[in-house]
Design a protein around this motif. Structure first.
Motif, PDB file in Angstrom:
ATOM      1  N   THR A 206       0.840  -1.187   0.000  1.00  0.00           N
ATOM      2  CA  THR A 206       0.000   0.000   0.000  1.00  0.00           C
ATOM      3  C   THR A 206       0.880   1.244   0.000  1.00  0.00           C
ATOM      4  O   THR A 206       1.776   1.381   0.820  1.00  0.00           O
ATOM      5  CB  THR A 206      -0.918   0.016   1.232  1.00  0.00           C
TER       6      THR A 206
ATOM      7  N   LYS B  56      -2.584   4.830   1.967  1.00  0.00           N
ATOM      8  CA  LYS B  56      -2.764   4.749   3.422  1.00  0.00           C
ATOM      9  C   LYS B  56      -3.458   5.999   3.954  1.00  0.00           C
ATOM     10  O   LYS B  56      -4.358   5.916   4.799  1.00  0.00           O
ATOM     11  CB  LYS B  56      -1.408   4.594   4.114  1.00  0.00           C
TER      12      LYS B  56
ATOM     13  N   GLN C  61      -7.149   6.072   3.200  1.00  0.00           N
ATOM     14  CA  GLN C  61      -7.880   5.182   4.101  1.00  0.00           C
ATOM     15  C   GLN C  61      -8.089   5.827   5.467  1.00  0.00           C
ATOM     16  O   GLN C  61      -9.170   5.727   6.061  1.00  0.00           O
ATOM     17  CB  GLN C  61      -7.124   3.862   4.245  1.00  0.00           C
TER      18      GLN C  61
ATOM     19  N   GLU D 291      -1.008   8.384  13.638  1.00  0.00           N
ATOM     20  CA  GLU D 291      -1.234   7.741  12.343  1.00  0.00           C
ATOM     21  C   GLU D 291      -0.553   8.465  11.195  1.00  0.00           C
ATOM     22  O   GLU D 291      -0.397   7.890  10.110  1.00  0.00           O
ATOM     23  CB  GLU D 291      -2.736   7.677  12.056  1.00  0.00           C
TER      24      GLU D 291
END
Length: 286
Positions: free
Chosen positions: A2, A7, A10, A38
């Motif tokens: 990915t 990423k 998402q 994140e």
């Protein structure tokens, strides 16, 4: 595998606001990931301070920012945003900048509408280009993305200070119409302006939380309620790093022990345990 951009898409597709600390080098980026965040943001202000010990006034070149970005992105597995300043020139320069940031490993590039040389959005003396040129910059960036650069485009306007909130909102609306993935209205002066921006501009929006800056620093829950998707804290790590180094230097000057990590903690922070484990895999028989 990915990609960083995939990423990030998402992450942004999930409900809730995303908190994004800023970094200035590979070590600070790794600490962001180790702390459980994140995503992270390479701040031009912070890189200028780290790399040159100079203010964020357009003194960094494209090559210097891209080079710092490669080291930062290589140190982490989380998606990173990269400060692309004004794009470093005309439409062709901007397309090259977008492509270069994608190759460096960034998930998203931020591009702004200031006159070059640009400066930090919370300092004095800002000026912005006309709306047509501002739109040209984002159109070129979107074209580069659509032509294959695997990266998101965050369109920033600094028009609030020199041109007013109406112009700043109008520019963000136009950026979205051109295809910008995220918009960023820099330096609104109060919560009412932040609410108006979020109400009048669709799509993901970023709030810039600079301690003692022009914009009020609000709790993430309040920012989410207003309508923001991302809250960035671009200078916090740089700020506390400078403060900690000054305090440690004062301890050294006085001949006193500084408040430091244990040596094993320091080794762990820079990756010695992982290095030793990998080294052991290739150890030759005695």
């Amino acid at each position: 595998m990915t990609s960083p951009a995939a990423k990030l898409r998402q992450i942004l597709a999930r409900p809730g606001i995303r908190i994004m600390p800023g970094c200035h080098d590979a070590m600070s980026a790794r600490l962001i990931e180790q702390a459980g965040f994140e995503m992270g943001f390479m701040s031009g202000f912070a890189v200028s301070a780290d790399r040159l010990a100079l203010p964020d006034t357009g003194l960094l070149s494209y090559g210097e920012l891209a080079d710092q970005g490669r080291a930062i992105c290589a140190a982490v597995s989380i998606p990173m945003f990269g400060d692309g300043d004004t794009g470093f020139g005309n439409a062709l320069n901007i397309k090259r900048t977008v492509e270069g940031y994608a190759r460096a490993g960034f998930a998203c590039i931020m591009l702004e509408d200031q006159v070059a040389p640009k400066r930090c959005g919370h300092t004095q003396g800002k000026a912005v280009v006309g709306r047509d040129e501002a739109l040209m910059r984002i159109r070129a960036a979107v074209d580069a993305r659509n032509a294959g650069a695997d990266i998101l485009i965050m369109a920033r306007t600094d028009a609030r200070g020199p041109a007013g909130i109406d112009e700043a909102i109008a520019r963000c609306q136009a950026f979205r119409e051109l295809g910008a993935d995220i918009t960023f209205l820099e330096a609104p002066l109060d919560a009412d302006e932040m609410k108006r921006y979020c109400a009048e501009v669709e799509g993901p929006k970023m709030a810039n939380m600079i301690e003692a800056g022009k914009t009020p620093v609000l709790p993430p829950a309040e920012l989410e309620a207003i309508g923001y998707k991302i809250a960035v804290y671009p200078l916090t790590l740089l700020n506390v790093s400078i403060r900690a180094m000054r305090e440690a230097l004062e301890c050294i000057r006085r001949g006193e022990p500084a408040n430091v990590l244990g040596f094993e903690d320091l080794n762990a922070a820079v990756g010695f345990p992982e290095y030793y484990a990998e080294e052991a895999r290739y150890k030759l028989p005695q």
